[in-house]
Design a protein around this motif. Structure first.
Motif, PDB file in Angstrom:
ATOM      1  N   GLY A 179      -8.336  -6.620  -0.766  1.00  0.00           N
ATOM      2  CA  GLY A 179      -7.007  -6.772  -0.183  1.00  0.00           C
ATOM      3  C   GLY A 179      -5.980  -7.366  -1.123  1.00  0.00           C
ATOM      4  O   GLY A 179      -4.940  -7.868  -0.675  1.00  0.00           O
ATOM      5  N   ASP A 180      -6.237  -7.279  -2.429  1.00  0.00           N
ATOM      6  CA  ASP A 180      -5.315  -7.840  -3.421  1.00  0.00           C
ATOM      7  C   ASP A 180      -4.369  -6.785  -3.985  1.00  0.00           C
ATOM      8  O   ASP A 180      -3.342  -7.126  -4.561  1.00  0.00           O
ATOM      9  CB  ASP A 180      -6.126  -8.465  -4.565  1.00  0.00           C
ATOM     10  N   VAL A 181      -4.705  -5.524  -3.821  1.00  0.00           N
ATOM     11  CA  VAL A 181      -3.932  -4.418  -4.388  1.00  0.00           C
ATOM     12  C   VAL A 181      -3.297  -3.657  -3.230  1.00  0.00           C
ATOM     13  O   VAL A 181      -3.988  -3.038  -2.427  1.00  0.00           O
ATOM     14  CB  VAL A 181      -4.833  -3.486  -5.228  1.00  0.00           C
ATOM     15  N   ILE A 182      -1.964  -3.721  -3.154  1.00  0.00           N
ATOM     16  CA  ILE A 182      -1.246  -3.281  -1.959  1.00  0.00           C
ATOM     17  C   ILE A 182      -0.337  -2.086  -2.266  1.00  0.00           C
ATOM     18  O   ILE A 182       0.379  -2.080  -3.266  1.00  0.00           O
ATOM     19  CB  ILE A 182      -0.387  -4.432  -1.389  1.00  0.00           C
ATOM     20  N   ALA A 183      -0.369  -1.094  -1.392  1.00  0.00           N
ATOM     21  CA  ALA A 183       0.530   0.054  -1.493  1.00  0.00           C
ATOM     22  C   ALA A 183       1.887  -0.310  -0.900  1.00  0.00           C
ATOM     23  O   ALA A 183       1.965  -0.874   0.192  1.00  0.00           O
ATOM     24  CB  ALA A 183      -0.057   1.250  -0.761  1.00  0.00           C
ATOM     25  N   ILE A 184       2.947   0.009  -1.613  1.00  0.00           N
ATOM     26  CA  ILE A 184       4.310  -0.266  -1.151  1.00  0.00           C
ATOM     27  C   ILE A 184       5.068   1.054  -1.083  1.00  0.00           C
ATOM     28  O   ILE A 184       5.211   1.749  -2.093  1.00  0.00           O
ATOM     29  CB  ILE A 184       5.052  -1.224  -2.102  1.00  0.00           C
ATOM     30  N   ALA A 185       5.555   1.388   0.075  1.00  0.00           N
ATOM     31  CA  ALA A 185       6.357   2.604   0.219  1.00  0.00           C
ATOM     32  C   ALA A 185       7.689   2.412  -0.504  1.00  0.00           C
ATOM     33  O   ALA A 185       8.445   1.489  -0.193  1.00  0.00           O
ATOM     34  CB  ALA A 185       6.588   2.910   1.693  1.00  0.00           C
ATOM     35  N   THR A 186       7.951   3.284  -1.475  1.00  0.00           N
ATOM     36  CA  THR A 186       9.202   3.224  -2.245  1.00  0.00           C
ATOM     37  C   THR A 186       9.796   4.632  -2.326  1.00  0.00           C
ATOM     38  O   THR A 186       9.854   5.229  -3.415  1.00  0.00           O
ATOM     39  CB  THR A 186       8.957   2.643  -3.658  1.00  0.00           C
ATOM     40  N   PRO A 187      10.222   5.170  -1.202  1.00  0.00           N
ATOM     41  CA  PRO A 187      10.765   6.538  -1.200  1.00  0.00           C
ATOM     42  C   PRO A 187      12.091   6.626  -1.941  1.00  0.00           C
ATOM     43  O   PRO A 187      12.751   5.623  -2.181  1.00  0.00           O
ATOM     44  CB  PRO A 187      10.947   6.821   0.292  1.00  0.00           C
ATOM     45  N   GLY A 188      12.439   7.853  -2.278  1.00  0.00           N
ATOM     46  CA  GLY A 188      13.706   8.117  -2.963  1.00  0.00           C
ATOM     47  C   GLY A 188      13.491   9.138  -4.058  1.00  0.00           C
ATOM     48  O   GLY A 188      14.021  10.241  -4.009  1.00  0.00           O
ATOM     49  N   HIS A 189      12.690   8.766  -5.038  1.00  0.00           N
ATOM     50  CA  HIS A 189      12.331   9.727  -6.086  1.00  0.00           C
ATOM     51  C   HIS A 189      11.615  10.919  -5.439  1.00  0.00           C
ATOM     52  O   HIS A 189      11.906  12.075  -5.745  1.00  0.00           O
ATOM     53  CB  HIS A 189      11.436   9.046  -7.113  1.00  0.00           C
ATOM     54  N   THR A 220      -8.073   9.235   1.216  1.00  0.00           N
ATOM     55  CA  THR A 220      -7.562   8.137   2.049  1.00  0.00           C
ATOM     56  C   THR A 220      -6.047   8.168   2.051  1.00  0.00           C
ATOM     57  O   THR A 220      -5.414   8.165   0.992  1.00  0.00           O
ATOM     58  CB  THR A 220      -8.053   6.773   1.528  1.00  0.00           C
ATOM     59  N   LEU A 221      -5.470   8.200   3.254  1.00  0.00           N
ATOM     60  CA  LEU A 221      -4.016   8.214   3.422  1.00  0.00           C
ATOM     61  C   LEU A 221      -3.512   6.782   3.554  1.00  0.00           C
ATOM     62  O   LEU A 221      -4.040   5.986   4.331  1.00  0.00           O
ATOM     63  CB  LEU A 221      -3.644   9.017   4.667  1.00  0.00           C
ATOM     64  N   LEU A 222      -2.475   6.469   2.803  1.00  0.00           N
ATOM     65  CA  LEU A 222      -1.943   5.117   2.759  1.00  0.00           C
ATOM     66  C   LEU A 222      -0.609   5.014   3.492  1.00  0.00           C
ATOM     67  O   LEU A 222       0.215   5.912   3.420  1.00  0.00           O
ATOM     68  CB  LEU A 222      -1.733   4.683   1.306  1.00  0.00           C
ATOM     69  N   LYS A 223      -0.437   3.880   4.154  1.00  0.00           N
ATOM     70  CA  LYS A 223       0.851   3.519   4.750  1.00  0.00           C
ATOM     71  C   LYS A 223       1.356   2.274   4.025  1.00  0.00           C
ATOM     72  O   LYS A 223       0.614   1.573   3.351  1.00  0.00           O
ATOM     73  CB  LYS A 223       0.704   3.257   6.248  1.00  0.00           C
ATOM     74  N   ASP A 224       2.633   1.997   4.205  1.00  0.00           N
ATOM     75  CA  ASP A 224       3.252   0.827   3.592  1.00  0.00           C
ATOM     76  C   ASP A 224       2.476  -0.429   3.972  1.00  0.00           C
ATOM     77  O   ASP A 224       2.232  -0.700   5.143  1.00  0.00           O
ATOM     78  CB  ASP A 224       4.697   0.710   4.082  1.00  0.00           C
TER      79      ASP A 224
END
Length: 239
Positions: A153-163, A141-145
């Motif tokens: 729906g309680d556990v949310i992916a957050i895009a945190t690019p940089g590293h 499964t591919l995740l987006k921000d």
């Protein structure tokens, strides 16, 4: 209400003592593991999961924050042992986890090879080979921000690019907990930015840290350094 449990791991790797903090999230019928360590750690992970009061057979999903070897190195073995477990990762990281693209950490290591002292080059070549031979795994499964990882729906992916360009952290809303991956690190309870040496884009890493201040948080779990509590908004602001 979700329950978030850190799984502290301590082990020796290439003569160095490593401490990593994979995390379990129980949400409804989901039991989600966030990151799974270097190759060969499945036995230690199973023991840590059992010590936390769960059975490894209960795992439903593994979320990989990014494709560094210490975050997904045991994924292949874990998937073979527990084939029903579904793998989640960001769209940008999936190609590296699956092996469709060359590891950016290997690209970085190779790019500095000519500049390192001659006496370190044999070690460097061995490290390159180690990175190149990390077992690749298809992402289910591919995740987006902002995507939910759990059914509730309680556990949310957050895009945190940089590293890494596709690095994702995880926010557990009901538990007011952030699983930061390598977006942040902790040292003796002090919250810090990830090591600049290993962050591919420092400006992006700084923007990601600022972004995290918008979430209601009571604790942060860093993959390197473990748990940080306190006035999280102020700690993030201080970065």
């Amino acid at each position: 209400m979700s329950k978030t449990t850190m799984l502290p791991l301590k082990f020796e790797n290439n003569g160095m003592i490593m401490r990593l903090s994979p995390t379990l999230i129980e949400s409804g019928e989901d039991l989600i593991l966030v990151d799974c360590g270097t190759p060969g750690l499945v036995g230690r992970l199973e023991e840590a999961i059992q010590n936390a009061g769960y059975s490894p057979e209960m795992l439903t999903k593994v979320m990989i924050t990014h494709h560094d070897h210490d975050h997904f190195g045991s994924l292949g073995e874990l998937k073979r042992k527990y084939p029903k477990v579904k793998v989640y990762a960001s769209e940008l990281e999936a190609d590296y986890i699956s092996g469709d693209k060359k590891s950016l950490r290997l690209v970085q290591a190779e790019s500095i090879y000519d500049s390192i002292p001659e006496e370190r080059k044999e070690w460097a070549r061995g490290f390159h080979a180690y990175l190149a031979n990390i077992e690749n795994v298809r992402v289910d499964t591919l995740l987006k921000d902002g995507d939910a990882i759990d059914a509730a729906g309680d556990v949310i992916a957050i895009a945190t690019p940089g590293h890494m360009p596709g690095h994702m952290s995880v926010y557990v809303k009901s538990d007011k907990t952030l699983i930061a991956g390598d977006a942040l690190v902790a040292e003796e309870g002090v919250l810090m930015m990830a090591n600049p040496q290993y962050s591919l884009d420092l400006d992006e890493a700084s923007r990601s840290a600022r972004k995290l201040s918008q979430y209601e948080l009571e604790r942060i779990i860093c993959y390197h350094g473990g748990e940080v509590k306190g006035d999280i908004p102020e700690l993030l602001k201080a970065l």
